[in-house]
Design a protein around this motif. Structure first.
Motif, PDB file in Angstrom:
ATOM      1  N   GLY A  59       0.793  -1.190  -0.023  1.00  0.00           N
ATOM      2  CA  GLY A  59      -0.097  -0.160  -0.016  1.00  0.00           C
ATOM      3  C   GLY A  59       0.735   1.151   0.001  1.00  0.00           C
ATOM      4  O   GLY A  59       0.671   2.216  -0.680  1.00  0.00           O
ATOM      5  N   ALA A  63       0.936   4.518  -2.558  1.00  0.00           N
ATOM      6  CA  ALA A  63       0.628   5.633  -1.765  1.00  0.00           C
ATOM      7  C   ALA A  63       1.542   6.637  -2.166  1.00  0.00           C
ATOM      8  O   ALA A  63       1.489   7.921  -1.874  1.00  0.00           O
ATOM      9  N   TYR A  70      -4.229   7.871   0.406  1.00  0.00           N
ATOM     10  CA  TYR A  70      -4.383   6.297   0.801  1.00  0.00           C
ATOM     11  C   TYR A  70      -5.295   6.265   2.232  1.00  0.00           C
ATOM     12  O   TYR A  70      -4.822   6.746   3.016  1.00  0.00           O
ATOM     13  N   TYR A  72      -5.635   3.805   4.740  1.00  0.00           N
ATOM     14  CA  TYR A  72      -5.268   2.518   5.516  1.00  0.00           C
ATOM     15  C   TYR A  72      -6.174   1.937   6.240  1.00  0.00           C
ATOM     16  O   TYR A  72      -6.742   2.377   7.368  1.00  0.00           O
ATOM     17  N   SER A 134      -1.410   7.405   7.473  1.00  0.00           N
ATOM     18  CA  SER A 134      -1.347   7.790   5.903  1.00  0.00           C
ATOM     19  C   SER A 134      -0.684   9.383   6.150  1.00  0.00           C
ATOM     20  O   SER A 134      -1.310  10.472   6.092  1.00  0.00           O
TER      21      SER A 134
END
Length: 394
Positions: A59, A63, A70, A72, A134
């Motif tokens: 991720g 990102a 993003y 999360y 994030s």
């Protein structure tokens, strides 16, 4: 550790999609379908996986894309049992990916209430649980807040839904990673909803060797929890991988209702092992599906996170911050949760950590799934520990 908590025709379309998926299953570490022609639409990348499958690292790689958001683990408050509260979680996921943050906090209060998780106050202090992990989203929020309301005294926490919506709607790529949804099939309604909203949506199904997942859990919980870890792998992790593999097989063979995700060529299945050991090329292939080149900022992020040398790590420690702490832990060989890593070590270390008896148990029950995903089964401990013998196909 309690792992359990933790129609031309439709037939023609399915046939074409089936070929694509079968090619993946038999040969390739990365599967993708035809390109979309709407290059200017907002893109959505849903990373569907299980815990301890490298999703945080994956991720964060995507990102790093400029003008992305993003989310999360946006379904975190509902706990790890993906079988529970399915409609509530999927409704919340559709809402967030639609950039609608109205009454999100009420949904999170409910989620913590029904799941029994005790860290609701800590998670919600930022306004929305997914913002705390994030950094890019935090920075985008602050900049947007300062532009829209220059006289405001505090553009920090808790975040406001109207400003977050502005950030979300003006981002070119929305990314989310979820471990609280069980299957690709469950995402069909979410995909169709986002498609009606003209969002170009992709599902990246991230899988990992079950034996490696066992190793990751051993590092966290300790060898004293071996029996519980084995049972969790067999009853939870193996079942979810089998459910998804079986679903894709049924779609390919026309044995179930059609899949919009597969039919539109928006399903990507990728082994974490391939992503970890060849990250730049795998990321480039995903962006190629988006009809975009690999962003330079993503390539830089990857180079900083993979195969870090001692000098880089020491500099990171000196600079402090989260990366510094991760670097320090990596130097000590204790970084189970970090996203800076040595890829070749991370995909092979299970072979020296997981007892062969546990490996045999996993292979006996889950061997068919492992083989369909391209993983090699070992008949004896000597071969298992021989790193020159690959544990997965190429």
């Amino acid at each position: 550790m309690d792992i359990r908590r933790r129609q031309f025709s439709v037939a023609t379309s399915l046939f074409i999609s089936g070929i694509l998926v079968l090619n993946y299953i038999n040969d390739s570490p990365l599967s993708f379908g035809r390109f979309s022609s709407e290059d200017d639409r907002q893109k959505v990348l849903i990373i569907l996986t299980q815990t301890r499958s490298g999703s945080s690292f994956t991720g964060e790689v995507f990102a790093a894309t400029n003008n992305s958001v993003y989310f999360y683990e946006p379904l975190y408050p509902f706990g790890l049992d993906c079988q529970l509260f399915r409609s509530e979680k999927l409704d919340l996921l559709k809402q967030i990916l639609s950039c609608n943050f109205t009454n999100i906090d009420d949904a999170y209060k409910y989620g913590f209430g029904v799941s029994g998780w005790q860290d609701g106050a800590l998670c919600r202090k930022h306004g929305f649980c997914f913002t705390g992990a994030s950094v890019g989203l935090q920075n985008s929020y602050r900049k947007t807040c300062e532009q829209l309301e220059p006289d405001i005294n505090d553009c920090g926490y808790p975040m406001r839904g109207d400003i977050l919506r502005n950030v979300c709607e003006n981002s070119s790529l929305l990314i989310t990673k979820i471990t609280r949804v069980c299957s690709v099939e469950e995402l069909e309604d979410t995909y169709r909803h986002l498609k009606r909203m003209k969002k170009e949506t992709y599902v990246l199904h991230l899988v990992r060797d079950l034996r490696s997942i066992a190793s990751s859990n051993i590092k966290i919980a300790g060898r004293s929890k071996l029996q519980g870890i084995k049972e969790g792998i067999l009853s939870v992790f193996c079942s979810r991988q089998k459910e998804n593999v079986d679903y894709l097989d049924r779609v390919v063979r026309g044995k179930t209702k059609h899949s919009s995700i597969i039919e539109d060529g928006r399903y990507i299945r990728m082994r974490y092992e391939d992503f970890a050991t060849n990250t730049i090329e795998r990321a480039r292939e995903v962006f190629r599906i988006f009809k975009l080149p690999l962003p330079s900022e993503v390539a830089l992020n990857i180079r900083e996170r993979l195969q870090p040398n001692i000098t880089f790590l020491k500099e990171s420690v000196k600079n402090g911050g989260d990366d510094g702490r991760q670097a320090k832990l990596l130097l000590k060989g204790l970084n189970a949760f970090g996203t800076v890593r040595d890829p070749f070590k991370i995909v092979n270390e299970w072979r020296s950590i997981v007892p062969f008896e546990i490996v045999k148990n996993i292979q006996e029950k889950c061997g068919d799934v492992l083989k369909k995903l391209g993983y090699k089964l070992f008949e004896n401990e000597q071969d298992m520990k021989d790193i020159s013998v690959p544990a997965y196909g190429h």
